[in-house]
Design a protein around this motif. Sequence first.
Motif, mmCIF file in Angstrom:
data_model
loop_
_atom_site.group_PDB
_atom_site.id
_atom_site.type_symbol
_atom_site.label_atom_id
_atom_site.label_comp_id
_atom_site.label_asym_id
_atom_site.label_seq_id
_atom_site.Cartn_x
_atom_site.Cartn_y
_atom_site.Cartn_z
ATOM 1 N N ASP A 47 -8.096 -7.338 -10.991
ATOM 2 C CA ASP A 47 -7.184 -7.872 -12.059
ATOM 3 C C ASP A 47 -7.909 -9.465 -12.405
ATOM 4 O O ASP A 47 -9.090 -9.948 -11.970
ATOM 5 N N GLU A 64 -3.385 -2.762 -2.918
ATOM 6 C CA GLU A 64 -3.488 -3.811 -3.657
ATOM 7 C C GLU A 64 -3.812 -5.144 -2.969
ATOM 8 O O GLU A 64 -3.645 -5.396 -1.691
ATOM 9 N N THR A 72 -7.666 -3.989 -6.547
ATOM 10 C CA THR A 72 -6.851 -2.654 -6.244
ATOM 11 C C THR A 72 -7.779 -1.336 -6.049
ATOM 12 O O THR A 72 -8.590 -1.038 -6.839
ATOM 13 N N SER A 119 0.642 -1.341 0.254
ATOM 14 C CA SER A 119 -0.099 0.008 -0.057
ATOM 15 C C SER A 119 1.026 1.341 0.031
ATOM 16 O O SER A 119 1.981 1.085 0.275
ATOM 17 N N ARG A 161 -3.787 4.218 -1.518
ATOM 18 C CA ARG A 161 -3.792 3.117 -2.600
ATOM 19 C C ARG A 161 -3.424 1.782 -2.239
ATOM 20 O O ARG A 161 -2.306 1.702 -1.169
#
Length: 462
Positions: A186, A157, A192, A139, A155
């Motif tokens: 994804d 993931e 994400t 992150s 942000r």
Amino acid sequence: MKSDQSEWFCVIVLLLQQTSVSGSERFEVLGPRYPMAVYPGEDTVLPCYLSPNISAEDMEIRWFREDPFSPVCLYQYGRYDFEEQIPSYKGRAELFPEEFRKGNVSLRLKDIRGSDDGRYNCLVQSAKALIDVVVRGQSSVSLHSEGGQTRLECRSEGWYPEPAVIWTDRDGHDVTSLSNTTVEADSRGLHTVSSFIPVKQESNVFTCLIRHAVPEEDWEPQLHIPRDFFPDPSGWMVSLFLMAALTVAAAALLVIQWRRMDKKETMWLFKGLPKVWADVTLDPDTAHCNLTLSEDGKRVREGERQDLPDNPQRFDFWSCVVSRESFTSGRHYWVVEVNGECSIGVTKESAQRKGGFSFTPQQGYWGLNCYSSRLSALTTPMKTLPQSLLPKILGVCVDIEERQVFFFKVESRALIYTFNDMQFNKGEKIYPVLRTLDRNRDLVILPPVVSVDETDQRLKPV
């Protein structure tokens, strides 16, 4: 000429023998179907096993990332081979040789690092399984300034399912409504999340909280912003945050009241359990050949393999046993003393017992993994629960009509986890199920222990 013919004859015989051997030992290598979420600094096990559960003792077991010749862990000719091992995995990757005879070729990874994120190959002979590992904590928080507009971006993931994002200021006020959040998935189904918030407030600390919709361990970064980075706050912004503070305070009161009601409901359920206590005993006709049961059917531990009839009800891969008793209606409660590495829960009559399978609701199993270092609900993917809830005495209550299973930490009367919406046919039998990997200590079914003396915290049977 005769010599050449003899040589060709020997080659053909060898090929036929090799084909015969490979045909008799035909198997699959199976791993988890969903990505595994792991956490930096912890140990984890990447499950991988053979189906059917033939012995892997004489086989080559190779775990690798992208290059088979740069293994994470390699076991061949009855020993580890560290010569070509990736340096970053030295001392951190190991197998379970004592489990090879059961077809268990799982990998233990110690001290998880961010670089461990990605895909792993579990190769046994020429059969292979793929395991995706997601290391939480990938992150970032960053500050951007464009065209006079300053914003703080958060942000992260590797989330499954889609997470929620909550922003708070220095005083703990919820300012999420001022943010803008996007979520992308994804090819592996992992999400994400990217969220940003304009930063014109006088507060110099912001917190971005990313969490699952069903609460579990959260990721909470903070960023300190210098006071002189911003101009003086405007009057309308101060008013806005006063209104936000009042809103948050009202919401907090509602949450507190809800938690009180939830606690009362849990306590009411807990106190009513003695009335539905079930006298559970273990069924030796279902026990794996490695399990040893006491004569009264109240204790089980893993031991030496026994020569037992291979009847349809007996587990032949996992070290499991179910009870003699089954339930088709009503609410039923029993208590287990937790020792060693074990899984405890319920299963339905039609669930698979032969070969390798996953202990998940989709396979007809609802339970917990109770390990010394981790407590998990056997969901898909597996859900890590707070370590503080790891029980010494585990209470299990199944409600057939409501299709629910409750798990309690008996010592503190805390509700650990609830499975809802169990899928089984009406009238189908539901059985308690135990699984143990401990050779030194018994899993023990106890009398209904639900009373705790608050002065000395000793458990008392009711």
